[in-house]
Design a protein around this motif. Structure first.
Motif, short mmCIF file in Angstrom:
data_model
loop_
_atom_site.label_atom_id
_atom_site.label_comp_id
_atom_site.label_asym_id
_atom_site.label_seq_id
_atom_site.Cartn_x
_atom_site.Cartn_y
_atom_site.Cartn_z
N PHE A 183 1.02 -1.23 0.06
CA PHE A 183 -0.06 0.23 -0.33
C PHE A 183 0.96 1.89 -0.22
CE2 PHE A 183 -2.45 -3.09 2.37
CZ PHE A 183 -3.89 -2.89 1.51
N SER A 184 0.05 2.21 -0.50
CA SER A 184 1.35 3.22 -0.45
C SER A 184 0.03 4.61 -0.66
CB SER A 184 1.77 4.20 -2.40
OG SER A 184 1.73 3.73 -2.95
N VAL A 185 -0.07 5.55 0.66
CA VAL A 185 -0.92 6.79 0.41
C VAL A 185 -0.78 7.86 -0.01
CG1 VAL A 185 -1.55 8.19 2.39
CG2 VAL A 185 -1.58 6.26 2.74
N GLY A 186 -1.58 8.32 -1.00
CA GLY A 186 -1.19 9.35 -1.97
C GLY A 186 -1.60 9.24 -3.22
N SER A 187 -1.87 10.48 -3.65
CA SER A 187 -2.18 9.89 -5.34
C SER A 187 -2.48 11.13 -5.98
CB SER A 187 -3.95 9.30 -5.90
OG SER A 187 -4.46 10.03 -5.74
N ALA A 221 -8.70 9.60 2.06
CA ALA A 221 -7.22 9.91 1.75
C ALA A 221 -7.40 8.37 0.68
CB ALA A 221 -6.30 8.91 2.24
N ASP A 222 -6.36 9.13 -1.07
CA ASP A 222 -5.94 7.39 -2.07
C ASP A 222 -5.57 7.17 -1.09
OD1 ASP A 222 -8.16 9.11 -3.55
OD2 ASP A 222 -6.99 9.96 -4.53
N VAL A 223 -5.52 5.27 -1.13
CA VAL A 223 -4.48 4.82 -1.31
C VAL A 223 -3.95 3.69 -2.00
CG1 VAL A 223 -3.90 2.66 -0.04
CG2 VAL A 223 -5.34 4.45 1.64
N ASN A 224 -3.13 3.90 -2.71
CA ASN A 224 -2.72 2.74 -4.38
C ASN A 224 -2.25 1.81 -3.75
OD1 ASN A 224 -3.22 4.59 -6.67
ND2 ASN A 224 -1.15 5.96 -5.18
N ILE A 225 -2.41 0.38 -4.32
CA ILE A 225 -2.47 -1.05 -3.88
C ILE A 225 -1.54 -1.15 -4.95
CG2 ILE A 225 -4.68 -1.65 -4.46
CD1 ILE A 225 -4.20 -4.01 -2.31
N PRO A 285 -6.67 4.30 -7.86
CA PRO A 285 -6.94 4.04 -5.96
C PRO A 285 -8.14 3.64 -5.52
CG PRO A 285 -6.74 6.27 -6.69
CD PRO A 285 -6.84 5.69 -8.12
N LEU A 286 -7.57 3.53 -4.03
CA LEU A 286 -8.80 2.85 -3.33
C LEU A 286 -9.00 4.14 -2.72
CD1 LEU A 286 -7.08 -0.20 -1.74
CD2 LEU A 286 -9.12 -0.13 -3.22
N VAL A 287 -10.48 4.40 -2.11
CA VAL A 287 -10.92 6.04 -2.04
C VAL A 287 -10.87 5.18 -0.12
CG1 VAL A 287 -12.19 7.85 -1.30
CG2 VAL A 287 -11.06 7.03 -3.51
N VAL A 288 -10.49 6.29 0.94
CA VAL A 288 -10.32 5.39 2.13
C VAL A 288 -11.17 6.78 3.13
CG1 VAL A 288 -9.40 4.55 3.94
CG2 VAL A 288 -8.69 3.99 1.81
N GLU A 289 -11.87 6.12 3.39
CA GLU A 289 -13.14 7.53 4.29
C GLU A 289 -12.61 7.19 5.77
OE1 GLU A 289 -15.81 9.48 0.76
OE2 GLU A 289 -16.24 6.98 1.60
#
Length: 170
Positions: free
Chosen positions: A44-48, A67-71, A139-143
């Protein structure tokens, strides 16, 4: 007579060696095993580009974040999320309701603690893990939200909440 018997036995031994040759074929076998492993790999990496770091906001009685989280993954994955964990918040802040959700396209998974009363946009329920069939550039959108339906405003101070994303192989 002894010589005669010795001659007969010797003749029989020579004839049997010539008539019935022994097989002395050498044979060897060797198994060759080919082994390989594709390890389950999730990163995982946070940000886009559009949302480089988690953004936060305050409403009358809640603290919210996105947050946008890339996997990055080597195989298909199930994504699950934990309920927000309070790391720091001002005394007097009531976070009886805490919820986190992850969106990927039109799919969502969420986990929460407490009642969503007073938070109609957070009343959804999707506890099954989110299935990601392949890693994409999206990205995954994490709320997350923490608060209560109590009247009043969030107190002045610093707020830190943590959620945990978990990826497991499908």
């Amino acid at each position: 007579m002894m010589i005669h018997r010795l001659a007969v036995v010797s003749a029989l031994a020579i004839l049997s060696a010539v008539a019935f040759p022994s097989k002395s074929e050498a044979q060897a076998t060797q198994d060759v095993n080919f082994n390989g492993t594709i390890a389950e790999s999730f990163t995982f990496s946070v940000g886009s580009v559009t949302n480089p770091s988690p953004s936060t906001s305050f409403n009358a009685n809640s603290f919210e974040g996105t947050a946008d989280v890339n996997i990055s993954c080597s195989i298909s994955a199930f994504i699950s999320v934990s309920a927000p964990e309070r790391i720091a918040a001002p005394s007097g802040f009531n976070d009886a309701f805490r919820k986190a959700r992850v969106r990927f396209g039109n799919s969502t998974t969420s986990t929460g603690v407490g009642s969503a009363d007073g938070f109609p946009l957070w009343s959804d329920s999707a506890s099954a893990p989110l299935a990601i069939s392949s890693c994409t550039g999206n990205p995954l959108v994490v709320e997350m939200i923490a608060g209560s339906s109590d009247a009043g405003s969030a107190p002045v101070g610093s707020y830190v909440y943590r959620i945990t994303l978990t990826a497991t192989a499908q």
